[in-house]
Design an enzyme around this catalytic site. Structure first.
Site, PDB file in Angstrom:
ATOM      1  N   ASP A 176     111.774  10.603  34.172  1.00  0.00           N
ATOM      2  CA  ASP A 176     111.859   9.331  34.854  1.00  0.00           C
ATOM      3  C   ASP A 176     110.975   8.232  34.395  1.00  0.00           C
ATOM      4  O   ASP A 176     109.728   8.331  34.057  1.00  0.00           O
ATOM      5  CB  ASP A 176     111.426   9.595  36.455  1.00  0.00           C
ATOM      6  CG  ASP A 176     111.575   8.364  37.248  1.00  0.00           C
ATOM      7  OD1 ASP A 176     112.771   7.995  37.764  1.00  0.00           O
ATOM      8  OD2 ASP A 176     110.493   7.592  37.373  1.00  0.00           O
ATOM      9  N   VAL A 177     111.458   7.026  33.915  1.00  0.00           N
ATOM     10  CA  VAL A 177     110.815   5.854  33.577  1.00  0.00           C
ATOM     11  C   VAL A 177     109.854   5.506  34.515  1.00  0.00           C
ATOM     12  O   VAL A 177     108.697   4.920  34.035  1.00  0.00           O
ATOM     13  CB  VAL A 177     111.944   4.541  33.374  1.00  0.00           C
ATOM     14  CG1 VAL A 177     111.208   3.408  32.750  1.00  0.00           C
ATOM     15  CG2 VAL A 177     112.839   5.054  32.246  1.00  0.00           C
TER      16      VAL A 177
END
Length: 298
Positions: A253-254
Site C-alpha cells: 500500500d502506497v
DNA sequence: TGCCAGGTAAACA
DNA sequence: TGTTTACATGGC
C-alpha cells in the site's frame, strides 16, 4: 427504537470519527454535529441509524430514525451486531498496544490515536468494489467514483431532505455492461473487474461466509487472489476491513509507505524488504498497525 | 505540466 | 519464480 451498546476497553468515539470524516465526499454515511447517520440493510429491508456516543466513551447510542418495517427484537439484535462489527467493538486491543509500546514506528502513533478501531466494511461486495475502485488512483477521485457508482445503482431513501444510500446489489451490477460503468469514468479494466466480482457473488460462487470458513487469513487470501482484478493489495484490504483478520497486511500500500516515510523523516519511501523488517514484531496485528499508520496521513 | 496515486494482469526472462 | 510493462485518469 433506541439502543445503547456498552463499550469495553480502549475506545474513543472522537478518534473513530476522525477516520470517518477523512473525506467530505463519502456517500455511505453522513456526519453532522458529532452524529453519524447511515442507512443499513436489514433482512431485505433497511433502517436508518443515527449513532453517537456519550462523553465518557463508555457506550454508543443508536437511534433508529426511519425504517421500512416495524422493528422487533430480532432486528434489534441485528442492528447491535452491525454496529459492533463496524466499530470492531469485540476486539481487545491490549495486546496491540502492549506490542506498540516497544515499536519505534507505532509508539507515538498509538498514543496519538488511542481508541481508534478499524472501521469495517461489513458487505463483502462493497469492500471488494471499494478496493477495486481505489486501485492506483488518488483517494479523492476514488471517492468520486464510489459516489457516482452508488448514486447510479444504489437504492436510497430520502429523510429530512437528504438522500441516504444502500450500496448497489451485486445482482444489479452483474447485469451491466462495461460501457455502463465506463460512463462513470471507471476504466475498462476496473469495469470488467467490478462486473466479474458482482457475477461471482450474485451466482453464490463467492460469499463472506465461505471466506470466513477458509479459517486463517492466508487461506482466504489465496481464494481472493484467484479472482480477476483482486491482487494481494485488494485481497488484504478486504481481509482487513470486511473479514476482520487482524493479521491482514496490505504491504504494497502506497499510503502505508508514505506514512512510514513520514515517520522516519526519510527522503524516500521504504522498500518492501525494509517494511518487512520494520513490521517484524507486528505479528497478528499488522492490520491495526496499518490502520493506525494510515491515520498519520490526513 | 509532469509526477503520482490506498495496483493488477500479462508478458517476459 | 521473479521482474518489467501497459493500462487509464484525476489531482495537485
Amino acid at each position: 427504537m433506541e439502543i445503547e451498546i456498552p463499550v469495553r476497553g480502549a475506545f474513543s468515539f472522537a478518534e473513530n470519527m476522525g477516520y470517518l470524516t477523512r473525506s467530505t465526499n463519502e456517500c455511505m454515511y453522513q456526519i453532522d454535529n458529532h452524529k453519524i447517520t447511515k442507512l443499513i440493510p436489514l433482512q431485505g429491508e433497511h433502517v436508518l441509524l443515527e449513532i453517537s456516543s456519550n462523553d465518557s466513551n463508555k457506550s454508543l447510542l443508536i437511534t433508529c430514525m426511519a425504517s421500512s418495517m416495524t422493528l422487533n427484537e430480532q432486528h434489534r439484535a441485528s442492528i447491535i451486531n452491525y454496529v459492533e462489527d463496524w466499530f470492531d467493538l469485540e476486539r481487545d486491543l491490549t495486546p496491540f498496544y502492549d506490542m506498540a509500546q516497544n515499536d519505534p514506528l507505532l509508539r507515538e502513533v498509538v498514543k496519538r490515536f488511542y481508541g481508534l478501531r478499524i472501521l469495517g466494511i461489513s458487505d463483502l461486495f462493497e469492500a471488494l468494489c471499494w478496493g477495486i475502485m481505489g486501485q492506483q488512483i488518488n483517494l479523492t477521485f476514488a471517492y468520486t467514483l464510489k459516489r457516482r457508482f452508488v448514486e447510479a445503482y444504489g437504492k436510497h431513501i430520502e429523510w429530512n431532505g437528504q438522500n441516504h444510500y444502500l450500496f448497489p446489489e451485486p445482482q444489479q451490477i452483474a447485469a451491466l455492461t462495461v460501457e455502463d460503468l465506463r460512463a462513470l469514468q471507471l476504466t475498462n479494466k476496473k469495469s470488467e473487474y467490478l462486473i466479474g466480482v458482482a457475477q461471482l457473488i450474485a451466482d453464490g460462487r463467492l460469499t463472506k461466509e465461505q471466506l470466513l470458513a477458509a479459517g486463517d487469513c492466508k487461506s482466504a487470501e489465496k481464494q481472493l487472489v484467484q479472482i480477476r482484478g483482486i491482487g494481494p493489495w485488494t485481497a488484504n484490504y478486504v481481509l482487513m476491513r470486511c473479514l476482520r483478520h487482524s493479521s491482514a497486511f496490505p504491504i504494497d500500500d502506497v499510503g502505508l509507505h508514505l506514512a512510514i516515510k513520514h515517520l522516519l523523516d526519510s527522503d524516500r519511501k521504504p522498500t518492501i524488504s525494509e517494511i518487512r523488517q520494520l513490521s517484524a514484531n507486528w505479528s497478528d496485528w499488522e492490520a491495526y498497525a496499518t490502520f493506525y499508520l494510515w491515520r498519520c496521513l490526513y
